[in-house]
Scaffold this active site. Structure first.
Site, PDB file in Angstrom:
ATOM      1  N   GLY A 162      35.948   9.069   7.628  1.00 39.39           N
ATOM      2  CA  GLY A 162      36.063   7.602   7.041  1.00 39.39           C
ATOM      3  C   GLY A 162      34.881   6.798   7.531  1.00 39.39           C
ATOM      4  N   SER A 163      35.167   5.694   7.709  1.00 38.26           N
ATOM      5  CA  SER A 163      34.016   4.826   7.866  1.00 38.26           C
ATOM      6  C   SER A 163      33.586   4.659   9.575  1.00 38.26           C
ATOM      7  CB  SER A 163      34.058   3.249   7.493  1.00 38.26           C
ATOM      8  OG  SER A 163      35.306   2.745   8.288  1.00 38.26           O
ATOM      9  N   ALA A 197      33.131   2.090  11.360  1.00 42.42           N
ATOM     10  CA  ALA A 197      33.822   0.997  12.060  1.00 42.42           C
ATOM     11  C   ALA A 197      35.148   1.653  12.448  1.00 42.42           C
ATOM     12  CB  ALA A 197      34.020  -0.218  11.052  1.00 42.42           C
ATOM     13  N   THR A 198      36.052   2.292  11.552  1.00 41.55           N
ATOM     14  CA  THR A 198      37.139   2.806  11.915  1.00 41.55           C
ATOM     15  C   THR A 198      37.089   3.858  12.851  1.00 41.55           C
ATOM     16  OG1 THR A 198      37.927   2.105   9.599  1.00 41.55           O
ATOM     17  CG2 THR A 198      39.332   3.851  11.013  1.00 41.55           C
ATOM     18  N   GLY A 199      36.040   4.815  12.856  1.00 37.29           N
ATOM     19  CA  GLY A 199      35.855   5.670  13.807  1.00 37.29           C
ATOM     20  C   GLY A 199      35.689   5.036  15.288  1.00 37.29           C
ATOM     21  N   GLU A 217      34.128  12.186  11.406  1.00 32.45           N
ATOM     22  CA  GLU A 217      33.056  12.430  10.266  1.00 32.45           C
ATOM     23  C   GLU A 217      32.799  11.169   9.473  1.00 32.45           C
ATOM     24  OE1 GLU A 217      31.186  15.100   9.625  1.00 32.45           O
ATOM     25  OE2 GLU A 217      32.347  16.819  10.362  1.00 32.45           O
ATOM     26  N   CYS A 274      29.980  10.835   1.331  1.00 32.66           N
ATOM     27  CA  CYS A 274      29.618  10.464   2.532  1.00 32.66           C
ATOM     28  C   CYS A 274      28.167  11.077   2.686  1.00 32.66           C
ATOM     29  CB  CYS A 274      30.506  11.180   3.688  1.00 32.66           C
ATOM     30  SG  CYS A 274      30.444  12.874   3.572  1.00 32.66           S
TER      31      CYS A 274
END
Ligand code: NAD
Length: 468
Positions: A221-222, A224-226, A243, A277
């Site tokens: 995912g993004s 920011a979320t990572g 990832e 991605c």
């Protein structure tokens, strides 16, 4: 319309709370997804932990057979899964769309089924024998995005269970339906509790990354979320594979032939309407062939049919959601305002749905958000360059490092330049062509850990050295 269940311990669990899932091509409701509570998550983790006790000791050959059986179930149901995917994600059935994604899901499942992690003997002499064993980690939490939901679910779940772990998966609330169906199919062949599914938004994701019963989180995912997942998983020291996003550069050298590379450049950038991605997100073209490459891309783009994904003529669909649609519109409007030249596209299409046309933006450079940020949509900035060293510096001048590409007739020279790109994958005369036997992952803020192949399988294990 059908309300789909959670899947916990092999059971279909109906819940009180549901959320509509909408078709991004027209706004129609296409299904109702369950909304899990943290109590459901606790039950799913407990079921996975209970299943782990025997699954970790299930023979290697048996686990391979389970994975092959899953691939067969996906194959038998590919067309209905593809239709569901098109309805909730927007991608076309045809072309590099939903059927292609289902083929990928099968290919990754079949290749991963055959991978093995034999015991490594690092010493065997008069002083003793040292064996390196790969042990499963425990319960794996899988958190997936909305762009390639079925294939990414297989990227997470199959190596996890192949290596002897059990799984709780949480799909994106924007595209949960095809993953629910996929996990139902998996549960038709697997022992109960090996793969469980909860749904919901970020709160459930946060609860997963802080859950003491989950030993590893694999996340796509993004960025920011990572970062949030890394922070919330610190307390329990979870293993992580992250990832994350990318802003891949492609560099066209002066010896490339514009007409013959146009198709590869186009699909490298616009596959899944740019919502990929490792799509080509910044294109650098040498001054000597800048206009011919722009012209060839414009010409190729005129053949492209964008529309409702259920139509067999369609090869590109809408953006998946309003946030993404607004982001692409704002980035292109901003670029236009800064004096960039819009070669094709540049304005949302009329009518319902989140349709933004293929957009090629010339005479643009670093300092423009369309170049500096990940657009994740069908708008490609084309940047002119003159100096080889300067273009490598620019390609690397980004916090992300997922993929990159070099386009040239001189493959040896392209290989030399590839080594200077700061990214996890480099393609020569193609872009984004991942495959199940080759490790894939990012450097810098594109994340860490790799997926696919033996290296990807190892990410779902811990090492135990045995000294005798
Ligand atoms: P996202 O980060 O918004 O959401 C991904 C998942 O995380 C969803 O299931 C979401 O519900 C969940 N989530 C949200 N907040 C969370 C939290 N605080 N804790 C735990 N989980 C949480 O990403 P997205 O918008 O769905 O996907 C697009 C992004 O994913 C793009 O940046 C793209 O580049 C990236 N991506 C990367 C890869 C890769 O392999 N590197 C592949 C596909 C997509």
């Amino acid at each position: 319309m059908e309300s789909l269940p959670l899947i916990i311990d092999g059971q279909q669990i109906q819940v009180d709370n549901h959320q509509p899932v909408r078709n991004p091509a027209n706004g129609d409701i296409v299904g109702h997804a369950p909304v899990a509570t943290t109590a459901h998550l606790d039950r799913a983790v407990a079921a996975a932990a209970a299943a782990f006790v025997s699954w970790k000791d299930t023979g290697d050959k048996e686990r391979q057979a389970y994975c092959r059986a899953i691939a067969d179930r996906i194959a038998d149901n590919a067309e209905s899964l593809a239709r569901l995917l098109t309805l909730e994600q927007g991608k076309p059935l045809n072309g590099l769309g939903a059927r292609f994604e289902l083929e990928g899901a099968q290919a990754w499942t079949r290749v991963t089924a055959e991978l093995t992690l034999p015991v490594e003997v690092v010493q065997d002499n008069g002083e003793g024998r040292v064996e390196v064993h790969r042990r499963p980690i425990g319960v794996v939490g899988s958190i997936t995005p909305w762009n390639w939901p079925v294939m990414i679910a297989c990227w997470h779940v199959i190596p996890a269970i192949r290596a002897g772990n059990t799984v709780v998966i949480k799909p994106s609330p924007l595209t949960p339906l095809s993953t629910i169906r996929l996990v139902q199919l998996m549960n038709e062949v697997l022992p109960r509790g090996v793969v469980n599914l909860v749904t919901g938004a970020g709160e459930i994701g946060t609860a997963m990354s802080s859950h003491p019963g989950i030993s590893k989180v694999t996340f796509t995912g993004s960025i920011a979320t990572g970062k949030r997942i890394m922070a919330t998983s610190a307390e329990t020291l979870k293993r992580l594979t992250l990832e994350l996003g990318g802003n891949d550069a492609g560099i066209v050298l002066p010896d490339a032939d514009p007409a013959s590379i146009a198709e590869g450049l186009f699909w490298g950038a616009f596959i899944n309407s740019g919502q990929t991605c490792a799509a080509l997100k910044r294109l650098y073209v040498h001054d000597s062939i800048y206009e011919p490459v722009c012209d060839a891309l414009v010409e190729y783009s005129r053949k492209i049919v964008m529309g409702d994904g259920l139509s067999e003529a369609t090869v590109l669909g809408p953006l998946q959601n309003e946030m993404q649609f607004k982001k692409v519109r704002e980035l292109v409007d901003d670029a236009r305002g800064r004096g960039a030249r819009i070669l094709v596209g540049g304005k949302p299409l009329d009518g319902p749905g989140f349709f933004y046309p293929v957009t090629l933006v010339a005479d643009i450079d670093h300092g423009s958000p369309l170049v500096d940020e990940e657009q994740f949509g069908p708008a490609l900035p084309i940047i002119r360059y003159r100096d080889e060293n300067a273009v490598i510096t620019k390609a690397n001048d980004n916090p992300t490092g997922l993929g990159g590409s070099i386009w040239s007739k001189d493959i040896d020279k392209a290989r030399v330049l590839a080594a200077r790109l700061q990214c996890g994958s480099v393609w020569i005369n193609k872009h984004g062509m991942i495959q199940p036997n080759a490790p894939f992952g990012g450097v810098k803020q594109s994340g860490f850990g790799v997926e696919f192949g033996v290296d990807g399988l190892k990410e779902f294990t811990t090492i135990q050295s045995v000294f005798s």
